[in-house]
Design a protein around this motif. Structure first.
Motif, PDB file in Angstrom:
ATOM      1  N   VAL A 192      49.508  -6.843 -19.520  1.00 13.60           N
ATOM      2  CA  VAL A 192      49.232  -5.886 -18.718  1.00 13.60           C
ATOM      3  C   VAL A 192      48.531  -5.098 -18.674  1.00 13.60           C
ATOM      4  O   VAL A 192      47.908  -4.586 -19.362  1.00 13.60           O
ATOM      5  N   PRO A 193      48.001  -5.133 -16.902  1.00 14.15           N
ATOM      6  CA  PRO A 193      46.537  -4.619 -16.730  1.00 14.15           C
ATOM      7  C   PRO A 193      46.890  -3.340 -16.623  1.00 14.15           C
ATOM      8  O   PRO A 193      47.161  -3.099 -16.098  1.00 14.15           O
ATOM      9  N   VAL A 194      46.076  -2.667 -17.104  1.00 12.34           N
ATOM     10  CA  VAL A 194      46.570  -0.971 -17.153  1.00 12.34           C
ATOM     11  C   VAL A 194      44.256  -1.018 -16.945  1.00 12.34           C
ATOM     12  O   VAL A 194      43.639  -0.895 -17.434  1.00 12.34           O
ATOM     13  N   TYR A 195      44.629   0.171 -15.597  1.00 12.93           N
ATOM     14  CA  TYR A 195      43.529   0.792 -14.400  1.00 12.93           C
ATOM     15  C   TYR A 195      43.441   2.211 -14.991  1.00 12.93           C
ATOM     16  O   TYR A 195      44.227   2.316 -15.016  1.00 12.93           O
ATOM     17  N   ILE A 196      41.975   2.560 -15.942  1.00 11.78           N
ATOM     18  CA  ILE A 196      41.611   4.598 -16.310  1.00 11.78           C
ATOM     19  C   ILE A 196      40.697   4.719 -15.021  1.00 11.78           C
ATOM     20  O   ILE A 196      39.991   4.353 -15.888  1.00 11.78           O
ATOM     21  N   ARG A 197      41.191   5.091 -14.634  1.00  8.14           N
ATOM     22  CA  ARG A 197      40.429   6.316 -13.297  1.00  8.14           C
ATOM     23  C   ARG A 197      39.872   7.607 -14.944  1.00  8.14           C
ATOM     24  O   ARG A 197      40.939   8.255 -14.842  1.00  8.14           O
ATOM     25  N   VAL A 198      38.586   7.611 -14.259  1.00 13.54           N
ATOM     26  CA  VAL A 198      37.657   9.206 -15.703  1.00 13.54           C
ATOM     27  C   VAL A 198      37.518   9.837 -13.989  1.00 13.54           C
ATOM     28  O   VAL A 198      37.045   9.371 -13.246  1.00 13.54           O
ATOM     29  N   LEU A 199      38.622  11.228 -14.420  1.00 10.86           N
ATOM     30  CA  LEU A 199      37.817  11.678 -13.303  1.00 10.86           C
ATOM     31  C   LEU A 199      37.155  13.626 -13.208  1.00 10.86           C
ATOM     32  O   LEU A 199      36.234  13.574 -14.697  1.00 10.86           O
ATOM     33  N   ASP A 200      36.290  13.443 -12.101  1.00  9.61           N
ATOM     34  CA  ASP A 200      34.508  14.310 -12.984  1.00  9.61           C
ATOM     35  C   ASP A 200      35.641  15.663 -13.040  1.00  9.61           C
ATOM     36  O   ASP A 200      36.341  16.416 -12.483  1.00  9.61           O
ATOM     37  N   VAL A 201      34.273  15.967 -13.708  1.00  7.43           N
ATOM     38  CA  VAL A 201      34.186  17.699 -14.156  1.00  7.43           C
ATOM     39  C   VAL A 201      32.924  18.297 -14.116  1.00  7.43           C
ATOM     40  O   VAL A 201      32.116  17.305 -14.913  1.00  7.43           O
ATOM     41  N   ASN A 202      32.085  19.088 -13.545  1.00  2.00           N
ATOM     42  CA  ASN A 202      31.519  19.147 -13.698  1.00  2.00           C
ATOM     43  C   ASN A 202      30.622  20.059 -14.751  1.00  2.00           C
ATOM     44  O   ASN A 202      30.571  21.016 -15.421  1.00  2.00           O
ATOM     45  N   ASP A 203      30.302  18.977 -15.381  1.00  2.26           N
ATOM     46  CA  ASP A 203      29.599  19.510 -16.697  1.00  2.26           C
ATOM     47  C   ASP A 203      27.749  18.808 -16.412  1.00  2.26           C
ATOM     48  O   ASP A 203      27.483  18.699 -18.069  1.00  2.26           O
ATOM     49  N   ASN A 204      26.985  18.645 -15.782  1.00  5.16           N
ATOM     50  CA  ASN A 204      26.118  18.454 -15.576  1.00  5.16           C
ATOM     51  C   ASN A 204      24.963  19.601 -14.520  1.00  5.16           C
ATOM     52  O   ASN A 204      25.898  19.522 -13.714  1.00  5.16           O
ATOM     53  N   ALA A 205      24.048  19.391 -15.165  1.00  8.84           N
ATOM     54  CA  ALA A 205      23.694  20.330 -13.776  1.00  8.84           C
ATOM     55  C   ALA A 205      22.267  20.102 -13.521  1.00  8.84           C
ATOM     56  O   ALA A 205      22.140  18.636 -13.533  1.00  8.84           O
ATOM     57  N   PRO A 206      21.948  20.647 -12.147  1.00  8.34           N
ATOM     58  CA  PRO A 206      20.947  20.304 -11.452  1.00  8.34           C
ATOM     59  C   PRO A 206      19.720  20.366 -11.964  1.00  8.34           C
ATOM     60  O   PRO A 206      19.418  20.997 -12.484  1.00  8.34           O
ATOM     61  N   THR A 207      19.172  18.640 -11.018  1.00  8.21           N
ATOM     62  CA  THR A 207      18.200  18.975 -12.054  1.00  8.21           C
ATOM     63  C   THR A 207      17.236  18.360 -10.662  1.00  8.21           C
ATOM     64  O   THR A 207      17.035  17.921 -10.248  1.00  8.21           O
ATOM     65  N   PHE A 208      15.587  18.599 -10.516  1.00  7.25           N
ATOM     66  CA  PHE A 208      14.786  17.901  -9.728  1.00  7.25           C
ATOM     67  C   PHE A 208      14.753  16.614  -9.635  1.00  7.25           C
ATOM     68  O   PHE A 208      15.550  15.873 -10.383  1.00  7.25           O
ATOM     69  N   ALA A 209      14.981  16.567  -8.554  1.00  4.19           N
ATOM     70  CA  ALA A 209      14.975  14.265  -8.003  1.00  4.19           C
ATOM     71  C   ALA A 209      13.773  13.747  -8.894  1.00  4.19           C
ATOM     72  O   ALA A 209      14.279  12.478  -9.254  1.00  4.19           O
ATOM     73  N   THR A 210      12.955  13.988  -8.692  1.00  2.87           N
ATOM     74  CA  THR A 210      11.982  13.641  -9.501  1.00  2.87           C
ATOM     75  C   THR A 210      10.432  14.752 -10.319  1.00  2.87           C
ATOM     76  O   THR A 210      10.433  16.035 -10.423  1.00  2.87           O
ATOM     77  N   ASP A 211      10.072  14.480 -11.539  1.00  7.94           N
ATOM     78  CA  ASP A 211       9.025  15.232 -12.247  1.00  7.94           C
ATOM     79  C   ASP A 211       7.810  15.210 -10.500  1.00  7.94           C
ATOM     80  O   ASP A 211       7.049  14.643 -10.363  1.00  7.94           O
ATOM     81  N   TYR A 212       7.772  16.877 -10.195  1.00  2.00           N
ATOM     82  CA  TYR A 212       7.052  17.052  -9.413  1.00  2.00           C
ATOM     83  C   TYR A 212       5.900  17.715  -9.736  1.00  2.00           C
ATOM     84  O   TYR A 212       5.593  18.038 -10.471  1.00  2.00           O
ATOM     85  N   GLU A 213       4.478  17.393  -9.698  1.00  4.25           N
ATOM     86  CA  GLU A 213       2.772  17.609  -9.637  1.00  4.25           C
ATOM     87  C   GLU A 213       1.953  17.956  -8.613  1.00  4.25           C
ATOM     88  O   GLU A 213       2.259  17.078  -7.930  1.00  4.25           O
ATOM     89  N   THR A 214       2.004  18.999  -8.413  1.00  3.82           N
ATOM     90  CA  THR A 214       1.444  19.018  -6.587  1.00  3.82           C
ATOM     91  C   THR A 214      -0.509  19.919  -7.273  1.00  3.82           C
ATOM     92  O   THR A 214      -0.563  20.675  -8.613  1.00  3.82           O
ATOM     93  N   PHE A 215      -0.645  20.502  -6.210  1.00  4.42           N
ATOM     94  CA  PHE A 215      -1.726  21.088  -6.298  1.00  4.42           C
ATOM     95  C   PHE A 215      -1.903  22.341  -5.142  1.00  4.42           C
ATOM     96  O   PHE A 215      -0.952  22.223  -4.344  1.00  4.42           O
ATOM     97  N   VAL A 216      -2.686  23.163  -4.997  1.00  3.94           N
ATOM     98  CA  VAL A 216      -3.299  24.563  -4.732  1.00  3.94           C
ATOM     99  C   VAL A 216      -4.618  24.639  -4.430  1.00  3.94           C
ATOM    100  O   VAL A 216      -5.402  24.481  -5.365  1.00  3.94           O
ATOM    101  N   CYS A 217      -4.977  24.810  -2.804  1.00  3.47           N
ATOM    102  CA  CYS A 217      -6.282  24.848  -2.775  1.00  3.47           C
ATOM    103  C   CYS A 217      -6.486  26.476  -3.035  1.00  3.47           C
ATOM    104  O   CYS A 217      -6.002  27.042  -3.053  1.00  3.47           O
ATOM    105  N   GLU A 218      -8.470  26.110  -3.713  1.00  3.10           N
ATOM    106  CA  GLU A 218      -8.343  27.951  -4.113  1.00  3.10           C
ATOM    107  C   GLU A 218      -8.434  28.430  -3.025  1.00  3.10           C
ATOM    108  O   GLU A 218      -8.262  29.437  -2.338  1.00  3.10           O
ATOM    109  N   ASN A 219      -9.214  27.911  -1.338  1.00  2.00           N
ATOM    110  CA  ASN A 219      -9.216  29.027  -0.382  1.00  2.00           C
ATOM    111  C   ASN A 219      -7.634  29.135   0.515  1.00  2.00           C
ATOM    112  O   ASN A 219      -7.768  29.275   1.581  1.00  2.00           O
TER     113      ASN A 219
END
Length: 797
Positions: free
Chosen positions: A475-502
């Protein structure tokens, strides 16, 4: 009256007519037209010319002659006579035409005509001949030529003959009296216009009382009603055809007519039994045959075709019946699964009926029959049966090991109700994440789960009977793993930017967003803020846009790249799900000089690299690639160089040891040009640039300068030093081949203590020679040292 009397009377009749003067004169004179006159004129032609009647001495129309003359003498036909014949022998009679001279012969003097052969009217019915009388001596015609016919008189000498023998005919069975079957025809070759020789009458000799024949037409008809093909199918009828109108003495012929009764549907199908019983295992597949039934029908062909159908059943839809067209059998098929424990017997009512009915025989009775079918279901040891076709279970991803997440249940459907043992098909759970209790079917986890890694697990649970391990089910048994909030959010990507001296205060330099592998029910909600430790002296601020994005703003009016070229802004991102998870992410901000519109003009090298998209790791990867390419080039050059050093003679069998043999035989002791022995005594005489002959010459290395050795003395030590020196030179030679090479030096030396090395002379001096030094030359001379270097006690023993 026999034939001879008929012939004599005929001849007398003909002679009487020819010899009568009055009648003969009348016969010889005839008019061809016009009126008879005294001068013999009968009239005028179209031009008015008078016509005269020509005088003939004799003329007749035809003679008759009987066919099939059997006498020994020639058959007399008749006699010719001319009025010009005076009986003085001057007249000659001439006969021409069909058969003249061969079949018919005339006497030139008397004019008598005879038939020389038997004649057959069926071959030729008459002959046309011509006769004339001429002067015997002058051949002058005494009478003009006249034509006459000899007709062959028919006699009954041919029997009737049928056009076919035998005749083949078919007539439907059960036909009414007088039904036409076939018409036979007989032909008689005799003359149908003369007498009854060709008049045929038909009669039946064999085949009564079933059939009759019309005596005039030969039409055969049925004479008996209710002839049944199933009783007798074939009949042989003999028909006679007799001429002379069937009178006695007539000739006859016979023929055979084979008459077959064609089948009609006059017999209904009938079952051989009223009740049939079949036994079928409960494990039979759907569509399989349960049994065969057959009704008997005495008809054949399409008249015996029948249809089976179920007209009653205590298990609707369980069974079906079809007809096998080749055997006309009814095949009972299974349409639904059987279960011995639920129902053990079925009863069917089946009807059979002819497919092609003949309305003529409806009065015979119904062309159908019925039978009862009993089907007994046999018990089979069946595998365990699960309560459900599949199971779905849920478990939180932070559940501890050995936590039960659900259970499966199966039971033995048989009456013995055997116990069931559960197990997991490990082919569906290669990582052994789950297990099942063998007794109660509880499913529990063996390892920690991670929804972000695998949200669903599909496994198969096996149920096995204790008493019969071969009976298993899955008999097939389908097991669904329920989510638990065990991961912290992070940047969506590695951001690098610049700022003008003025840059101005509160100027946006970057928009950031976040991602979280967790999947909360209400969706993600991220909160952005500046890290607490950087809030007091921060040069930048973070503004949460409340839409899961945030702006990075400047907090002062200007920046100086000389004072600080790079800033690291710590941004704290947290989610809104319990338990709350947060992480600190660093945004790198580089200080660059810009124009008035805010476009970057100049930045430090590190900033430019970053803006170009090349990080330090990328530069390191590029450098490694360059180094690898250089190594490949160097290795390729080394391989080509090594290839040039390969010896001229390479053994394919063994690349390690190679003995180079030069099969040069010298000219003897007197040949001083073959080899200069002085080179061994004076090493300085060796050419410095002399190359080895067993390898390809090459000029990568300068010639090796060998040290000068003192002249070789005539004792064993000198030879050993010489060989050691050559061995050392070969070992240190960079141009030597990579495998062992045997260098042979043909130098024996002078004044040897052992004198000649010949085995013929060394027998007496063997004891005086000391070969112990051979053991000092290394493992290559170990064999010689063992043979010659042993002490006296060893040799004596």
């Amino acid at each position: 009256m026999d034939r001879r009397r008929v012939c004599v009377l005929m001849v007398l009749w003909v002679m009487a007519h020819l010899s009568c003067p009055g009648h003969g004169l009348r016969a010889l004179r005839r008019t061809t037209g016009g009126h008879k006159g005294a001068a013999g004129l009968t009239g005028q032609d179209a031009n008015g010319v008078p016509l005269r009647r020509a005088k003939r001495g004799w003329m007749w129309n035809q003679f008759f002659l009987l066919e099939e003359y059997t006498g020994s003498d020639m058959q007399y036909v008749g006699k010719l006579h001319s009025d010009s014949d005076r009986g003085d022998g001057n007249t000659r009679y001439v006969l021409t035409g069909e058969g003249a001279g061969s079949l018919f012969r005339i006497d030139e003097k008397s004019g008598d005509i005879h038939a020389t052969k038997r004649l057959d009217r069926e071959e030729k019915a008459y002959y046309i001949l011509r006769a004339k009388a001429v002067n015997r001596f002058t051949n002058e015609a005494l009478e003009g030529e006249s034509e006459f016919i000899i007709k062959i008189h028919d006699i009954n000498d041919n029997e009737p003959r049928f056009t076919k023998d035998p005749y083949m005919a078919r007539v439907p069975e059960m036909s009414d009296i007088g039904t036409s079957v076939i018409q036979v025809t007989a032909a008689d070759a005799d003359d149908a216009t003369y007498g009854n020789s060709a008049r045929v009458v038909y009669s039946i000799l064999e085949g009564q009382p079933y059939f009759s024949v019309d005596p005039e037409t030969g039409l055969i008809k049925t004479a008996l009603p209710g002839m049944d093909r199933e009783v007798k199918e074939n009949y042989q009828v003999v028909i006679q055809a007799k001429d002379m109108a069937g009178q006695m003495g007539g000739l006859s012929g016979t023929t055979t007519v084979s008459i077959t009764l064609a089948d009609v549907n006059d017999n209904p199908p009938r079952f051989t039994k009223t009740v049939y019983e079949f036994r079928v295992p409960e494990s039979s597949d759907i569509g399989s045959a349960v049994g065969l039934i057959r009704a008997m029908d005495n008809d054949i062909g399409e008249n015996a075709e029948m249809e089976y159908r179920i007209i009653g059943s205590d298990g609707p839809g369980m069974f079906d019946v079809t007809t096998n067209r080749s055997t006309q059998e009814g095949v009972i098929l299974l349409r639904k699964p059987l279960d011995f424990e639920r129902k053990r017997q079925y009863s069917l009512r089946i009807q059979v009926e002819n497919s092609h009915l003949n309305p003529r025989f409806f009065s015979v009775g119904p062309f159908r029959d019925e039978a009862t079918i009993k089907i007994v279901v046999e018990d089979v040891d069946e595998p365990p049966m699960f309560e459900r076709a599949s199971y779905v279970m849920e478990v939180k991803e932070d559940a501890a090991r050995n936590t039960a997440i659900g259970s499966v249940s199966a039971s033995d459907p048989d009456d013995k109700n055997s116990l069931v043992r559960y197990s997991i098909d490990r082919r569906t759970d290669m990582d052994r994440m789950f297990n099942v209790h063998a007794g109660n079917g509880s499913v529990f986890i063996l390892r920690e789960l991670d929804r972000e890694e695998n949200a669903w697990h599909n496994i198969s649970v096996i149920a096995t009977e204790f008493n019969n391990p071969r009976q298993i089910s899955r008999v097939p048994v389908y097991i669904r793993v329920l989510d638990v909030n065990d991961n912290a959010p992070t940047f969506a990507t590695d951001y690098e930017t610049f700022v003008c001296e003025n840059a101005k205060a509160n100027q946006r330099i970057q928009t950031v967003s976040a991602t979280d592998p967790d999947d909360p029910l209400g969706g993600h909600r991220f909160f952005f803020s500046l890290a607490q430790e950087a809030a007091g002296k921060a040069n930048f601020s973070v503004r949460d846009n409340k839409d899961n994005t945030a702006w990075i703003l400047t907090r002062r009016n200007s920046y100086n790249s000389l004072q600080m070229s790079i800033y690291h802004v710590p941004v704290v991102i947290s989610d809104g799900v319990f338990p709350m998870q947060s992480s600190t992410n660093t945004l790198t901000v580089r200080v660059c000089s810009c124009d008035r519109e805010g476009n970057m003009k100049l930045c430090n090298a590190e900033a430019l690299t970053a803006r170009a998209g090349l990080s330090t790791g990328a530069l390191v990867a590029i450098l490694l690639c360059v180094i690898i390419l250089l190594m490949i080039v160097v290795l390729f050059a080394a391989l080509r160089r090594q290839r040039k050093k390969e010896p001229l003679i390479i053994s394919k069998e063994d690349v390690r040891d190679n003995v180079v043999s030069y099969n040069d035989e010298g000219g003897g002791e007197e040949d001083t040009q073959a080899f200069d022995i002085g080179t061994l005594r004076n090493p300085e005489a060796i050419e410095e640039s002399k190359q080895r002959r067993d390898i390809v010459p090459e000029t990568f290395f300068p010639p090796v300068r060998r040290p000068v050795l003192p002249p070789i003395r005539d004792h064993n030590g000198d030879v050993r030093d010489f060989i050691n020196q050559r061995l050392q030179d070969n070992d240190s030679d960079p141009t030597a081949p990579p495998y062992d090479s045997l260098a042979t030096y043909a130098y024996e030396g002078t004044g040897s203590v052992a004198e000649s090395l010949s085995s013929l002379e060394s027998v007496t001096t063997e004891g005086d020679q000391d070969y112990n030094y051979l053991s000092e030359w290394g493992p290559r001379f170990k064999k010689l040292a063992d043979m010659y270097g042993g002490d006296d006690s060893d040799r004596d023993s």
